[in-house]
Design a protein around this motif. Sequence first.
Motif, PDB file in Angstrom:
ATOM      1  N   SER A  48      -9.210  15.387   0.366  1.00 49.50           N
ATOM      2  CA  SER A  48      -8.881  13.805  -0.514  1.00 49.50           C
ATOM      3  C   SER A  48      -7.561  14.569  -1.469  1.00 49.50           C
ATOM      4  O   SER A  48      -7.693  13.011  -2.243  1.00 49.50           O
ATOM      5  N   ARG A  49      -7.784  15.592  -1.877  1.00 47.39           N
ATOM      6  CA  ARG A  49      -6.275  15.692  -3.019  1.00 47.39           C
ATOM      7  C   ARG A  49      -4.950  15.616  -2.139  1.00 47.39           C
ATOM      8  O   ARG A  49      -3.536  15.047  -2.165  1.00 47.39           O
ATOM      9  N   VAL A  50      -5.190  16.245  -0.401  1.00 46.57           N
ATOM     10  CA  VAL A  50      -3.893  16.556   0.007  1.00 46.57           C
ATOM     11  C   VAL A  50      -3.441  15.237   0.415  1.00 46.57           C
ATOM     12  O   VAL A  50      -2.165  15.046   0.864  1.00 46.57           O
ATOM     13  N   LEU A  51      -4.386  14.844   1.583  1.00 49.99           N
ATOM     14  CA  LEU A  51      -4.026  13.612   2.085  1.00 49.99           C
ATOM     15  C   LEU A  51      -3.689  12.052   2.159  1.00 49.99           C
ATOM     16  O   LEU A  51      -2.813  12.143   2.648  1.00 49.99           O
ATOM     17  N   PRO A  52      -3.593  11.801   0.618  1.00 48.65           N
ATOM     18  CA  PRO A  52      -2.694  10.688   0.057  1.00 48.65           C
ATOM     19  C   PRO A  52      -1.425  10.794   0.509  1.00 48.65           C
ATOM     20  O   PRO A  52      -1.018   9.552   0.257  1.00 48.65           O
ATOM     21  N   ALA A  53      -1.196  11.692  -0.208  1.00 46.49           N
ATOM     22  CA  ALA A  53       0.439  12.078  -0.631  1.00 46.49           C
ATOM     23  C   ALA A  53       0.899  11.706   1.247  1.00 46.49           C
ATOM     24  O   ALA A  53       2.646  11.226   1.002  1.00 46.49           O
ATOM     25  N   TYR A  54       0.930  11.980   2.319  1.00 43.33           N
ATOM     26  CA  TYR A  54       1.073  12.070   3.808  1.00 43.33           C
ATOM     27  C   TYR A  54       0.082  11.226   4.284  1.00 43.33           C
ATOM     28  O   TYR A  54       0.843  10.964   5.748  1.00 43.33           O
ATOM     29  N   SER A  55      -0.314  10.073   3.805  1.00 45.75           N
ATOM     30  CA  SER A  55      -0.713   8.529   4.378  1.00 45.75           C
ATOM     31  C   SER A  55      -0.873   7.371   3.421  1.00 45.75           C
ATOM     32  O   SER A  55       0.714   7.755   2.718  1.00 45.75           O
ATOM     33  N   MET A  56       0.014   6.557   4.594  1.00 46.63           N
ATOM     34  CA  MET A  56      -0.036   5.173   3.575  1.00 46.63           C
ATOM     35  C   MET A  56      -0.967   4.907   2.499  1.00 46.63           C
ATOM     36  O   MET A  56      -2.249   5.619   2.767  1.00 46.63           O
ATOM     37  N   CYS A  57       0.015   4.203   2.116  1.00 46.46           N
ATOM     38  CA  CYS A  57      -1.040   3.768   0.854  1.00 46.46           C
ATOM     39  C   CYS A  57      -2.282   3.111   0.952  1.00 46.46           C
ATOM     40  O   CYS A  57      -2.190   2.396   1.584  1.00 46.46           O
ATOM     41  N   PRO A  58      -3.177   3.072  -0.083  1.00 49.47           N
ATOM     42  CA  PRO A  58      -4.874   3.072   0.337  1.00 49.47           C
ATOM     43  C   PRO A  58      -4.941   1.423   0.228  1.00 49.47           C
ATOM     44  O   PRO A  58      -4.546   0.856  -0.187  1.00 49.47           O
ATOM     45  N   ARG A  59      -5.840   0.857   1.073  1.00 46.08           N
ATOM     46  CA  ARG A  59      -6.502  -0.184   0.494  1.00 46.08           C
ATOM     47  C   ARG A  59      -7.227  -0.631  -1.151  1.00 46.08           C
ATOM     48  O   ARG A  59      -6.661  -1.649  -1.374  1.00 46.08           O
ATOM     49  N   SER A  60      -7.646   0.045  -1.758  1.00 45.86           N
ATOM     50  CA  SER A  60      -7.739   0.147  -2.996  1.00 45.86           C
ATOM     51  C   SER A  60      -6.668  -0.215  -3.844  1.00 45.86           C
ATOM     52  O   SER A  60      -5.316   0.071  -3.484  1.00 45.86           O
ATOM     53  N   ARG A  61      -7.140  -0.754  -4.854  1.00 46.71           N
ATOM     54  CA  ARG A  61      -6.062  -0.892  -6.022  1.00 46.71           C
ATOM     55  C   ARG A  61      -6.011   0.761  -7.108  1.00 46.71           C
ATOM     56  O   ARG A  61      -5.227   0.367  -7.846  1.00 46.71           O
ATOM     57  N   VAL A  62      -6.380   1.428  -6.488  1.00 47.27           N
ATOM     58  CA  VAL A  62      -6.066   2.489  -6.937  1.00 47.27           C
ATOM     59  C   VAL A  62      -4.927   3.134  -6.862  1.00 47.27           C
ATOM     60  O   VAL A  62      -4.100   3.478  -5.582  1.00 47.27           O
ATOM     61  N   GLN A  63      -3.958   3.329  -7.622  1.00 49.94           N
ATOM     62  CA  GLN A  63      -2.612   3.911  -7.529  1.00 49.94           C
ATOM     63  C   GLN A  63      -2.851   5.204  -7.755  1.00 49.94           C
ATOM     64  O   GLN A  63      -2.946   6.032  -8.418  1.00 49.94           O
ATOM     65  N   PHE A  64      -2.244   5.904  -6.426  1.00 53.02           N
ATOM     66  CA  PHE A  64      -1.753   7.255  -6.283  1.00 53.02           C
ATOM     67  C   PHE A  64      -0.638   8.024  -5.955  1.00 53.02           C
ATOM     68  O   PHE A  64      -0.253   6.707  -4.434  1.00 53.02           O
TER      69      PHE A  64
END
Length: 299
Positions: free
Chosen positions: A159-175
Amino acid sequence: MTYHEAASESPPEGSSDSHADGENYFISMTDMMVGMLFIFIILLMSFALLFRQQTDVQVRKTHVQSKKIEVAESVGRELDQTELRIRKRLDEIREASELRLRLLHEVRNQLSREGLTVEISPSGDVLRLTEAAVLFPVNHFALLGDAKKNVEKIARVLSRVLPAYSMCPRSRVQFACRNSDQASVETVFIEGHTDETGNDDQNWSLSAQRAASTYRELIAVAPELRRIVNRRDEEILSISGYSSTRPVDPSRSAAAWGKNRRIDLRFVMDTDPTSGLEDVRALLQKMRAAIQELKGRPE
């Protein structure tokens, strides 16, 4: 009339025949010169006609050759453009492979700090959860004891690492996440495996159940993993089961069977190498048509 007068009035002997012979010789020479001139004119006209014909043929050949050169240059330009596109695709695939390797190393390093040992496959696309990390009892798919706790650690790290290597999520949470024109994770397969003992039909379902158990535990601990998507806006987490078809240790021993009862995380990057192949196939079709066109043109 005296003898002398008669003699003076008579023409010299042979004078009339000599004059006629001179005239006949002159006429013969004139006729021969006229004939030769006529032959020369015929030869000159024949040469002129032949030269004209050869010139016309050469003009036609030059026109055909120009067309062939034009076709060849067109194919050459297509080759250059296709080479550039293929080079770009290769660069994208290479970039995606390097990105995936960085991702696996980052996950492995963070898990190592959590006291969990995992391995990266030689191909650089699989994070292998060894028996020391996730061990299933024989003929069971439930996560028990340390195996459950270790999967919880894996969930938090992913959950910490994957976002930086994936497309922006569908939620409005920004990271931190990847832009649409960058390489990114397409799918993370949670792969279940069994050893070779037991019934093969049961092993297929057992391997899939082990993958499903791991998936459920991951999203129970880190539900935000379901919000991480690929370029097609699909969840990246998925499961698959392979029974005993992909052992890490082929030796037939209890130790080997323990290693083979495992979970692998296979990371697939969002890059499509077939698009470059489609360019090559399209170019080959154009080249084939151009060759047929060149063959069909007469010399």
